[in-house]
Design a protein around this motif. Structure first.
Motif, PDB file in Angstrom:
ATOM      1  N   THR A  10       0.841  -1.372   0.206  1.00  0.00           N
ATOM      2  CA  THR A  10      -0.360  -0.144  -0.228  1.00  0.00           C
ATOM      3  C   THR A  10       0.971   1.018  -0.098  1.00  0.00           C
ATOM      4  O   THR A  10       1.818   1.188   0.730  1.00  0.00           O
ATOM      5  CB  THR A  10      -0.759   0.127   1.241  1.00  0.00           C
ATOM      6  OG1 THR A  10      -1.339  -1.165   1.294  1.00  0.00           O
ATOM      7  CG2 THR A  10      -1.744   1.218   1.408  1.00  0.00           C
ATOM      8  N   THR A  11       0.313   2.493  -0.849  1.00  0.00           N
ATOM      9  CA  THR A  11       1.610   3.746  -1.258  1.00  0.00           C
ATOM     10  C   THR A  11       0.148   4.961  -1.391  1.00  0.00           C
ATOM     11  O   THR A  11      -0.794   4.724  -1.528  1.00  0.00           O
ATOM     12  CB  THR A  11       2.514   2.834  -2.066  1.00  0.00           C
ATOM     13  OG1 THR A  11       2.999   4.709  -2.109  1.00  0.00           O
ATOM     14  CG2 THR A  11       1.898   3.175  -3.722  1.00  0.00           C
ATOM     15  N   GLY A  12       0.309   5.806  -1.401  1.00  0.00           N
ATOM     16  CA  GLY A  12       0.330   7.035  -1.590  1.00  0.00           C
ATOM     17  C   GLY A  12       1.074   7.211  -3.070  1.00  0.00           C
ATOM     18  O   GLY A  12       0.470   8.292  -3.515  1.00  0.00           O
ATOM     19  N   ASP A  13       2.200   6.800  -3.427  1.00  0.00           N
ATOM     20  CA  ASP A  13       2.532   7.074  -4.786  1.00  0.00           C
ATOM     21  C   ASP A  13       1.936   5.904  -5.567  1.00  0.00           C
ATOM     22  O   ASP A  13       2.766   5.163  -6.224  1.00  0.00           O
ATOM     23  CB  ASP A  13       4.068   6.718  -4.630  1.00  0.00           C
ATOM     24  CG  ASP A  13       5.168   7.629  -6.124  1.00  0.00           C
ATOM     25  OD1 ASP A  13       4.427   7.672  -6.782  1.00  0.00           O
ATOM     26  OD2 ASP A  13       5.821   8.070  -5.417  1.00  0.00           O
ATOM     27  N   ALA A  14       1.128   6.894  -7.028  1.00  0.00           N
ATOM     28  CA  ALA A  14       0.740   6.057  -8.032  1.00  0.00           C
ATOM     29  C   ALA A  14       2.239   5.499  -8.714  1.00  0.00           C
ATOM     30  O   ALA A  14       1.963   3.939  -9.265  1.00  0.00           O
ATOM     31  CB  ALA A  14       0.122   6.723  -8.880  1.00  0.00           C
ATOM     32  N   PHE A  15       3.331   6.441  -8.798  1.00  0.00           N
ATOM     33  CA  PHE A  15       4.362   5.991  -9.244  1.00  0.00           C
ATOM     34  C   PHE A  15       5.199   4.471  -8.998  1.00  0.00           C
ATOM     35  O   PHE A  15       5.093   3.981  -9.413  1.00  0.00           O
ATOM     36  CB  PHE A  15       5.448   6.566 -10.147  1.00  0.00           C
ATOM     37  CG  PHE A  15       7.036   7.122 -10.779  1.00  0.00           C
ATOM     38  CD1 PHE A  15       6.118   6.720 -11.920  1.00  0.00           C
ATOM     39  CD2 PHE A  15       7.697   6.240 -10.503  1.00  0.00           C
ATOM     40  CE1 PHE A  15       8.182   6.280 -12.556  1.00  0.00           C
ATOM     41  CE2 PHE A  15       8.669   5.848 -10.859  1.00  0.00           C
ATOM     42  CZ  PHE A  15       8.945   5.690 -12.157  1.00  0.00           C
ATOM     43  N   ALA A  16       5.507   4.709  -7.733  1.00  0.00           N
ATOM     44  CA  ALA A  16       5.877   3.966  -7.120  1.00  0.00           C
ATOM     45  C   ALA A  16       5.239   1.924  -6.927  1.00  0.00           C
ATOM     46  O   ALA A  16       5.600   0.815  -8.053  1.00  0.00           O
ATOM     47  CB  ALA A  16       6.008   4.055  -5.659  1.00  0.00           C
TER      48      ALA A  16
END
Length: 68
Positions: A10-16
Motif C-alpha cells: 500500500t502506498t500513496g505514490d502511484a508511480f511507486a
C-alpha cells in the motif's frame, strides 16, 4: 475482483505502485494496481495485489529489493 487476489503493498505514490507492479510481473508474479485515491487531490491509498498463491514470492521480491 476475484477473492483470490490479496494486497501485498500500500502506498500513496502511484508511480511507486506501478514500478512495483512491473517488477513483480517481470519476475513472473501477476500483479494489479487498485487506485483508491481521489484523483483531484491524490488523497487515499493505492494497493498492489497479487494472487494468493504468489503472496510469499511477492513478499520475498519486496524484501529483496528493499521496497518500503
Amino acid at each position: 475482483m476475484s477473492e483470490n487476489w490479496v494486497k501485498v503493498y500500500t502506498t500513496g505514490d502511484a508511480f511507486a505502485a506501478e514500478v512495483l507492479k512491473q517488477g513483480l510481473i517481470e519476475d513472473d508474479i501477476p500483479a494489479v494496481v487498485i487506485n483508491k485515491q481521489l484523483s483531484a487531490y491524490n488523497i487515499g491509498e493505492i494497493h498492489v495485489l497479487v494472487n494468493k498463491v504468489d503472496f510469499d514470492k511477492a513478499i520475498e521480491y519486496i524484501v529483496k529489493n528493499e521496497i518500503e
